[in-house]
Design a protein around this motif. Structure first.
Motif, PDB file in Angstrom:
ATOM      1  N   LYS A   1       0.839  -1.203   0.000  1.00  0.00           N
ATOM      2  CA  LYS A   1       0.000   0.000   0.000  1.00  0.00           C
ATOM      3  C   LYS A   1       0.876   1.256   0.000  1.00  0.00           C
ATOM      4  CE  LYS A   1      -3.247   2.400   2.932  1.00  0.00           C
ATOM      5  NZ  LYS A   1      -3.601   2.582   4.323  1.00  0.00           N
ATOM      6  N   VAL A   2       0.518   2.199  -0.852  1.00  0.00           N
ATOM      7  CA  VAL A   2       1.300   3.443  -0.917  1.00  0.00           C
ATOM      8  C   VAL A   2       1.029   4.271   0.334  1.00  0.00           C
ATOM      9  CG1 VAL A   2       1.667   5.593  -2.189  1.00  0.00           C
ATOM     10  CG2 VAL A   2       1.329   3.458  -3.438  1.00  0.00           C
ATOM     11  N   LEU A   3       2.090   4.669   1.014  1.00  0.00           N
ATOM     12  CA  LEU A   3       1.946   5.423   2.271  1.00  0.00           C
ATOM     13  C   LEU A   3       2.013   6.927   2.034  1.00  0.00           C
ATOM     14  CD1 LEU A   3       4.266   3.174   4.447  1.00  0.00           C
ATOM     15  CD2 LEU A   3       1.772   3.152   4.376  1.00  0.00           C
ATOM     16  N   TRP A   4       2.950   7.327   1.186  1.00  0.00           N
ATOM     17  CA  TRP A   4       3.048   8.741   0.837  1.00  0.00           C
ATOM     18  C   TRP A   4       3.816   8.911  -0.462  1.00  0.00           C
ATOM     19  CZ3 TRP A   4       8.182   9.767   0.577  1.00  0.00           C
ATOM     20  CH2 TRP A   4       9.037   9.145   1.470  1.00  0.00           C
ATOM     21  N   GLN A   5       3.660  10.064  -1.051  1.00  0.00           N
ATOM     22  CA  GLN A   5       4.403  10.397  -2.265  1.00  0.00           C
ATOM     23  C   GLN A   5       4.921  11.818  -2.120  1.00  0.00           C
ATOM     24  OE1 GLN A   5       2.909   8.520  -6.099  1.00  0.00           O
ATOM     25  NE2 GLN A   5       1.009   8.967  -5.045  1.00  0.00           N
ATOM     26  N   PHE A   6       6.067  12.045  -2.714  1.00  0.00           N
ATOM     27  CA  PHE A   6       6.698  13.349  -2.544  1.00  0.00           C
ATOM     28  C   PHE A   6       7.451  13.699  -3.825  1.00  0.00           C
ATOM     29  CE2 PHE A   6      10.283  15.989  -1.095  1.00  0.00           C
ATOM     30  CZ  PHE A   6       9.598  16.970  -0.402  1.00  0.00           C
ATOM     31  N   ARG A   7       7.156  14.860  -4.388  1.00  0.00           N
ATOM     32  CA  ARG A   7       7.793  15.223  -5.654  1.00  0.00           C
ATOM     33  C   ARG A   7       9.190  15.788  -5.414  1.00  0.00           C
ATOM     34  NH1 ARG A   7       6.383  15.155 -10.615  1.00  0.00           N
ATOM     35  NH2 ARG A   7       4.176  14.881 -10.170  1.00  0.00           N
ATOM     36  N   LEU A   8      10.147  15.192  -6.114  1.00  0.00           N
ATOM     37  CA  LEU A   8      11.538  15.666  -6.023  1.00  0.00           C
ATOM     38  C   LEU A   8      11.783  16.686  -7.122  1.00  0.00           C
ATOM     39  CD1 LEU A   8      13.198  12.157  -5.658  1.00  0.00           C
ATOM     40  CD2 LEU A   8      12.957  13.833  -3.827  1.00  0.00           C
ATOM     41  N   ARG A   9      12.843  17.444  -6.964  1.00  0.00           N
ATOM     42  CA  ARG A   9      13.244  18.340  -8.058  1.00  0.00           C
ATOM     43  C   ARG A   9      14.197  17.598  -8.978  1.00  0.00           C
ATOM     44  NH1 ARG A   9      14.490  24.302  -5.740  1.00  0.00           N
ATOM     45  NH2 ARG A   9      12.457  24.695  -4.868  1.00  0.00           N
TER      46      ARG A   9
END
Lengths: 375, 409
Positions: free
Chosen positions: B321-329
């Protein structure tokens, strides 16, 4: 007080060195062991033992090692190179400068050996190594030649910056271009000359063949055509008609106008997938001579010189760098026939639609060899 | 003065003996780039040294007994191969060996012939290049043996470049060479370079690296290899295929071995396979949302971290299950990130390094620092007690948090 003690130590060390230095025949024996290294790991164990002995010797061992490179196969050459570098790292004394310079000057030695010798020269005597660079402009070692062309390019830049007359710049650039072999340097000089209104025939400079006879398509569905010897592999008859993939096919004349000699088969024969085309060129030589046939293609290719297969690469769409495939062949005095088989597969990706090749004839340095009937 | 110097030397010696002090292969210990050492931040304040390299490279540095070893390739044809060894502490060049490529040196312009990460058993270093030249050196730079695998198998080449890194398993160093020509996995004797075994492989381009893994039932060492057609395990002693599962694995990101199974980038997803090759084999989960792009998955405690295009995503290891997502530069990522002390370090192809504080509980990830290397970076970094080592296209960098240098150094 210190000097006598120091010189005493040095004398003692030299004495020890003399006692420990292996006789020349032993050194030669170890070198022969390195030279015996072959493919599939053959001779590695023995080479490792010989290598350990060699790197314990003094700087006098460097020159025999460099000379051995003249006879070395590629894997043995790396053993020798490694021994030379390790020795150079560990020795307290440099090798004989005069002998090293003489070795570099003698063009009969293997290009790699001379380049390595020049790098060693630069390690101990950088100015001396630098001073030799201008003499490398027409060197059989492409690596040494590159140094000379780089120096000329730099000189050209400085003269341009200093406001030298255009004609002088053109003359210098043309002279540098004449000797340049590496594509990046050639293009840089050609661009400069172009800026100064001088037309450069790059296809001629590299020796790309522009005039071809083409025939196709033959069938290459499921890549099955690569090993099939279609009629052009069995006979060269430019008046013949054969059954192709989609009907009868016959030879057509085609001249590419692209500076890099690219023959675009999609353009010349129409867009076909799962197809084989053949290209033939008549090449006239004024003498018997060994040449490189250098082919670039992102399709599967085979190529022949006078019926002798020089290269066979069943690789589809995995890059197409200049001089991708190099075959060594013998030109006969008079008429020769170069044949290329270029196979396109059935990939559907946009980057896999190219059906093309380019071919040049040149010497070992990459210097163009032109057909004597070339306009 | 002597006492201080001796203390520093002793401390360094101890540091080298700490388990996990070395980073001996691509993605570090266990092919999972997680360290007990915290990723240093801010990076600019903790830059210890930077040294230029004599050529290009997409290969990662390895760290062996206080030495950083890195490969490079140079020349207009990329046919000069370099193996360099630096003192990890000061960045001083200890030795530099060069070889002439004996195989093909064509590769994609964005990559290099020095694409494969070297590996080491702590005593010997095995440096493989895209030309299929493999050299074995000791830590002093003495050549022990060399092989030219394209020299032996002339069609074993890929003009986009090969990149699978070698791995040491049992008595052999394993190389995976897969292309449109002759393709194989070979086990070469660690001490002599002799081919002990060779397993033919599909003639399809593949850049994923082999991994060492222990069979959870027997504890036997295995070599796990993936390709677009299968996932297979090979016995490193005899070279026989222990099991092979028909599975369309990805050909760039490599699988991550875990105690009970393998995290396998496959198709357009990521799969957690437990007890593969046995009757107990089970696909615990498969997630498209956790499909990595080119970097390989990283497992930290009970979470899996992946970089999907420019998004860093965390998933629950037990469920997928996906817990979190975070966009990188950054435009694109090739390097597998490293994790240490609750922080993740990722670096984009265009050279933007980012230190991310990984969240606890329901918190969100947080950017702690960014650092512009001003060079392209394709290589995965190495994180050891001696520091974070980053290899950009033309340089090697060290970052570490440490006290001021001793005046006697």
């Amino acid at each position: 007080m210190r000097t006598p003690r120091l010189s005493g130590c040095v004398a003692w060390l030299v004495l020890v060195g003399l006692v420990w230095a292996a006789p020349p025949q032993k050194t030669q024996q170890w070198i022969e062991t390195l030279l015996a290294v072959g493919g599939r790991g053959q001779g590695n164990v023995e080479a490792a033992r010989a290598w350990e002995q060699l790197v314990r010797q003094g700087p006098e061992t460097i020159l025999p090692l460099l000379e051995a490179l003249d006879r070395a196969e590629p894997l043995a050459a790396n053993w020798i190179r490694s021994a030379v570098e390790t020795l150079a790292d560990r020795t307290s004394q440099p090798p004989n400068q005069k002998a090293l310079v003489e070795f570099i000057r003698q063009r009969r030695h293997a290009p790699r050996a001379r380049r390595l010798a020049w790098e060693l020269l630069g390690r101990w005597w950088p100015q001396k190594a630098q001073a030799m660079i201008p003499s490398f402009a027409d060197d059989p070692s492409v690596e040494l030649r590159r140094e000379a062309i780089a120096l000329r390019i730099e000189q050209l830049r400085q003269k341009e910056k200093a406001g030298a007359p255009r004609q002088e710049l053109i003359r210098l650039a043309q002279a540098a271009l004449h000797h340049a072999r590496d594509e990046d340097q050639v293009r840089l000089l050609a661009d400069k000359l172009s800026q100064w209104g001088q037309k450069v025939d790059l296809a001629r400079h590299f020796g790309y063949i522009l005039r071809w006879k083409l025939i196709g398509p033959f069938d290459n569905t499921n890549k099955k055509g690569f090993p099939i010897p279609y009629p052009p592999e069995r006979e060269i008859d430019f008046s013949a008609t054969y059954q192709g993939k989609v009907g009868p096919v016959r030879w057509i004349d085609y001249t590419t106008t692209e500076a890099n000699g690219r023959v675009d088969l999609n353009k010349a024969l129409g867009k076909h997938m799962g197809a084989v085309a053949y290209a033939a060129a008549i090449f006239y030589s004024d003498r018997d001579q060994e040449v490189d046939i250098r082919v670039t293609s992102d399709c599967a290719v085979k190529f022949w010189l006078n019926g002798k297969l020089l290269g066979s690469y069943e690789v589809y769409h995995a890059g197409q760098r200049t001089d991708q495939y190099i075959g060594r062949g013998q030109l006969r005095r008079g008429k020769n026939i170069i044949l290329v088989k270029c196979c396109q597969n059935e990939q559907t990706e946009p980057w896999a639609q190219g059906w093309q090749f380019r071919l040049r004839v040149c010497d070992r340095t990459g210097g163009a060899i032109l057909s004597t009937d070339r306009p | 003065m002597f006492r201080r110097t001796a203390t520093v030397v002793f401390a360094l010696a101890v540091l080298c003996l700490i388990p996990g002090a070395d980073w001996l292969q691509f993605r570090g210990p266990g092919h999972n780039p997680v360290s007990q050492v915290q990723v240093p931040a801010p990076l600019d304040e903790n830059l210890r040294w930077q040294v230029p390299l004599p050529g290009r490279g997409a290969s990662s540095p390895i760290v062996v007994q206080g030495r950083v070893i890195v490969t490079a390739s140079s020349g207009p044809l990329q046919d000069r191969l370099h193996v360099l060894c630096f003192d990890a502490r000061k960045g001083k060049l200890l030795w530099h060996r060069q070889y002439w490529a004996t195989g093909r040196t064509l590769c994609h312009p964005s990559s290099a012939v020095a694409a494969n990460t070297p590996c080491s058993d702590g005593e010997l270093v095995y440096a493989l290049f895209s030309s299929n030249d493999l050299v074995c050196l000791d830590l002093e730079g003495n050549l022990r043996w060399l092989r030219g695998l394209t020299y032996d198998h002339p069609t074993a080449a890929n003009d986009i470049g090969l990149a699978a890194s070698p791995v040491i398993v049992g008595p052999v160093v394993v190389v995976q060479v897969e292309c449109q020509g002759e393709s194989f996995v070979a086990g070469l004797d660690r001490h002599t370079g002799q081919t002990r075994w060779m397993v033919p492989r599909p003639r399809r381009a593949n850049w994923a690296s082999p991994v060492a893994w222990r069979d959870p039932r027997t504890g036997d060492p295995l070599v796990v290899v993936q390709c677009s057609q299968s996932l297979a395990a090979i016995d490193p002693d005899g070279g026989h295929v222990v099991w092979s599962e028909p599975l369309g694995c990805r050909t760039i990101p490599s699988c991550t071995p875990l105690k009970q199974g393998l995290l396998v980038p496959s198709g357009s997803g990521l799969m957690y396979l437990t007890h593969p090759g046995t009757p107990r084999q089970k696909r615990l989960w498969r997630s498209n949302r956790l499909a990595p792009s080119d970097p390989s998955p990283v497992v930290v405690d009970d979470q899996v971290l992946v970089i999907k295009r420019t998004v860093l995503a965390a998933g629950d290891l037990a469920t997928g299950k996906v817990l979190w997502q975070f966009r990188l530069r950054g435009q694109r990522f090739w390097a597998t990130p490293v994790v240490g002390g609750g922080r993740l370090f990722a670096v984009s192809e265009d050279g933007l390094g980012q230190v991310i504080q990984l969240p606890q509980g329901k918190a969100r990830p947080r950017v702690l620092d960014r650092y512009d290397f001003q060079q392209r970076v394709l290589a995965s970094p190495a994180l050891t007690p001696q520091g974070l080592f980053v290899r950009s296209m033309k340089a090697l960098w060290k970052f570490s948090v440490q006290a001021a240098e001793s005046p006697t150094d």
